[in-house]
Write an enzyme that holds these catalytic residues in place. Structure first.
Site, PDB file in Angstrom:
ATOM      1  N   LYS A  19       3.807   8.417   9.195  1.00  0.00           N
ATOM      2  CA  LYS A  19       3.316   7.907  10.646  1.00  0.00           C
ATOM      3  C   LYS A  19       4.859   8.564  11.466  1.00  0.00           C
ATOM      4  O   LYS A  19       4.742   9.520  12.085  1.00  0.00           O
ATOM      5  CB  LYS A  19       3.305   6.655  10.398  1.00  0.00           C
ATOM      6  CG  LYS A  19       2.522   6.467   9.176  1.00  0.00           C
ATOM      7  CD  LYS A  19       2.025   4.759   9.462  1.00  0.00           C
ATOM      8  CE  LYS A  19       0.830   4.196   8.666  1.00  0.00           C
ATOM      9  NZ  LYS A  19       0.746   4.322   6.970  1.00  0.00           N
ATOM     10  N   TYR A  37       1.227  -1.495   0.010  1.00  0.00           N
ATOM     11  CA  TYR A  37       0.028   0.143   0.100  1.00  0.00           C
ATOM     12  C   TYR A  37       0.805   0.978  -0.046  1.00  0.00           C
ATOM     13  O   TYR A  37       1.845   1.463   0.842  1.00  0.00           O
ATOM     14  CB  TYR A  37      -1.191   0.056   0.999  1.00  0.00           C
ATOM     15  CG  TYR A  37      -1.778   1.495   1.184  1.00  0.00           C
ATOM     16  CD1 TYR A  37      -3.088   1.695   0.326  1.00  0.00           C
ATOM     17  CD2 TYR A  37      -1.694   2.387   3.053  1.00  0.00           C
ATOM     18  CE1 TYR A  37      -3.452   2.743   0.310  1.00  0.00           C
ATOM     19  CE2 TYR A  37      -2.253   3.404   2.688  1.00  0.00           C
ATOM     20  CZ  TYR A  37      -3.535   3.490   1.317  1.00  0.00           C
ATOM     21  OH  TYR A  37      -4.309   4.577   1.640  1.00  0.00           O
ATOM     22  N   ASP A  48       9.611   3.052   0.347  1.00  0.00           N
ATOM     23  CA  ASP A  48       8.206   3.461   0.493  1.00  0.00           C
ATOM     24  C   ASP A  48       8.513   2.906   2.482  1.00  0.00           C
ATOM     25  O   ASP A  48       7.949   1.805   2.635  1.00  0.00           O
ATOM     26  CB  ASP A  48       6.917   3.053   0.548  1.00  0.00           C
ATOM     27  CG  ASP A  48       5.315   3.877   1.215  1.00  0.00           C
ATOM     28  OD1 ASP A  48       5.570   4.169   1.957  1.00  0.00           O
ATOM     29  OD2 ASP A  48       4.248   3.529   0.238  1.00  0.00           O
TER      30      ASP A  48
HETATM   31  C1  LIG Z   1       0.110   4.308   5.610  1.00  0.00           C
HETATM   32  C2  LIG Z   1       0.995   4.529   4.779  1.00  0.00           C
HETATM   33  C3  LIG Z   1       0.656   5.518   3.781  1.00  0.00           C
HETATM   34  C4  LIG Z   1      -0.198   6.277   3.480  1.00  0.00           C
HETATM   35  O1  LIG Z   1      -0.013   7.456   4.320  1.00  0.00           O
HETATM   36  P1  LIG Z   1      -1.058   8.444   4.857  1.00  0.00           P
HETATM   37  O2  LIG Z   1      -0.270   9.616   5.947  1.00  0.00           O
HETATM   38  O3  LIG Z   1      -2.030   7.059   5.977  1.00  0.00           O
HETATM   39  O4  LIG Z   1      -0.674   9.143   3.992  1.00  0.00           O
HETATM   40  C5  LIG Z   1       2.027   4.646   3.002  1.00  0.00           C
HETATM   41  N1  LIG Z   1       2.400   3.765   2.683  1.00  0.00           N
HETATM   42  C6  LIG Z   1       3.044   3.243   3.309  1.00  0.00           C
HETATM   43  C7  LIG Z   1       3.840   2.286   3.278  1.00  0.00           C
HETATM   44  C8  LIG Z   1       1.326   3.108   4.778  1.00  0.00           C
HETATM   45  O5  LIG Z   1       1.700   2.353   5.220  1.00  0.00           O
END
Ligand SMILES: *Cc1c(COP(=O)(O)O)cnc(C)c1O
Length: 426
Positions: free
Chosen positions: A267, A144, A239
């Protein structure tokens, strides 16, 4: 268990919010019950409005590595508030944040702050396309990367095709530049590079996948991605929105010793406030406006309160030399307890303070094996734990997060409840 007020507010919420929530997984739909409405959280405890006190393993989906409402972070935020909430002009703290990222994250020389992980990824991809002058992006099934159009895709039906939208409202034209490979499957990546040798701007990957449950990269998989992207002149984007500052101070890239070209963060970097960042090699990042032709902007980017929370959190992580050891040893206690109690009925994936209990025999190595899990069993397990005031993710496909506030006693209490569950459900 009393969740009367939560149920009432949920009914009320559904009238004015889609599904009663501002982010889908919060609705508890995957586990078929009403969500708890939260009043407050402190340390490893989260309190709902019916007065239930729960041990929290969601930790706001990752940001809460220190536990909730850490006093040192709160102090920094309160102090920052006194000086004003936003200026729309540069501050010293933003420079300190960029210097901190350069210091901590191996691949980052130059970075830009944004306000969410979604925004960070969306922007990094634009930079990768601008830098390489190529259009296609290769992602992995089950990873994701936020909810932007081109990444909200799933694999097409043919073995070797471009992606198809995984959400209504995404034109097929937007997803046609996204290619989807299978996580841990080198052959699927090689095949796409052979088909599009000069078109792939970047490979984007969660270096440890944590959005199909936790799935570890196999031996050599990340090195393989490093090598093949270099060979074809594509960029490698890690990511690290979840793994950044979670697996190690320098994230998964430090943990595995693989240096990507660009990194996205979110995060933990905000210490509980909305912050994201993307950064990497200087020559690539110089493409970003106003130094270069790739436009990207944000009214609240680098917000003074958010950067105060983020910097305070990163400083604590940096100064505490034992924290990652502590986090991992606590998580291992949980893992051992689950494996012993479940005796082969589940498959546990764990790394650092990230863990998933898959209700399948496993091993779970990719999206296909992750989705072989029995989600009804997971829902039963979730409700059993919630009833005993243990708050874990309301979905099989999310990680369990351990924080520095989880005490040995609370971990032990959690192990006992999990053991009871597996004893009562043969
Ligand atoms: C949570 C997440 C996102 C998106 O971040 P948001 O702050 O919710 O927009 C993107 N990549 C990864 C791997 C994530 O866990």
């Amino acid at each position: 268990m009393n969740d009367k007020r939560s149920q009432e507010i949920y009914e009320r919420a559904k009238k004015t919010l889609p599904g009663g929530v501002n982010s889908p997984v919060r609705s508890f739909r995957n586990v078929g019950c009403a969500p708890r409405f939260i009043e407050k959280a402190k340390g490893d405890r989260i309190y709902d409005i019916d007065g239930n006190e729960m041990i929290d393993y969601v930790c706001s989906w990752g940001p809460g590595i220190l536990g909730a409402a850490d006093d040192r972070v709160l102090e920094a935020v309160k102090k920052a508030c006194d000086d004003g909430l936003t200026y729309g002009a540069p501050t010293l703290r933003e420079v300190e944040m960029a210097e901190m990222l350069k210091d901590l994250v191996p691949s980052i020389e130059v970075s830009r702050l944004v306000s969410s992980g979604t925004e960070a990824v969306m922007s990094a991809i634009r930079v990768a396309r601008g830098y390489t002058k190529r259009d296609k992006i290769l992602k992995f099934e089950g990873c994701y990367h936020g909810h932007s159009d081109g990444l909200l895709v799933k694999a097409g039906s043919a073995a070797l095709t471009t992606a198809v939208p995984d959400s209504a409202g995404v034109p097929a034209d937007y997803s046609k530049h996204t290619l989807v490979a299978a996580y841990n499957d080198e052959g699927s990546v090689e095949a796409l590079f052979k088909e599009y040798p000069n078109d792939i701007a970047a490979v984007i990957v969660e270096p440890v996948a944590a959005n199909m449950g936790v799935v570890l990269p196999g031996d050599g998989f990340l090195q393989f991605l490093r090598d093949i992207t270099t060979k074809y002149g594509a960029l490698l984007i890690f990511d690290e929105v979840i793994t950044g500052f979670r697996l190690a101070l320098g994230g998964a890239q430090e943990y595995f010793g693989i240096t990507p070209d660009l990194t996205t963060l979110g995060k933990i970097i905000g210490g509980g406030m909305p912050v994201g960042a993307y950064g990497g090699r200087e020559d690539i990042m110089r493409c970003v406006s106003p130094d270069g032709p790739v436009y990207q902007a944000g009214t609240l980017s680098g917000n003074p309160i958010a950067t105060a929370a983020g910097l305070a959190t990163l400083k604590i992580l940096k100064e505490d030399k034992q924290i990652y050891k502590r986090l991992e040893s606590r998580t291992l206690v949980l893992k051992d307890a689950v494996e012993k109690a479940a005796a082969g009925r589940v498959s546990v994936n764990q790394i650092g303070s990230l863990m998933s209990i898959f209700f399948t025999k496993g091993p779970v190595v990719d999206y296909k094996s992750a989705t072989s899990s029995d989600t009804e069993k997971y829902a039963e397990y979730f409700k059993y734990l919630l009833d005993k005031n243990i708050y874990v993710a309301p979905s099989q496909f999310e990680a369990m997060f351990v924080s520095d506030s989880h005490t040995d006693d609370d971990i032990k209490a959690t192990c006992n409840v999990i053991a009871d569950y597996f004893r009562d459900h043969r």
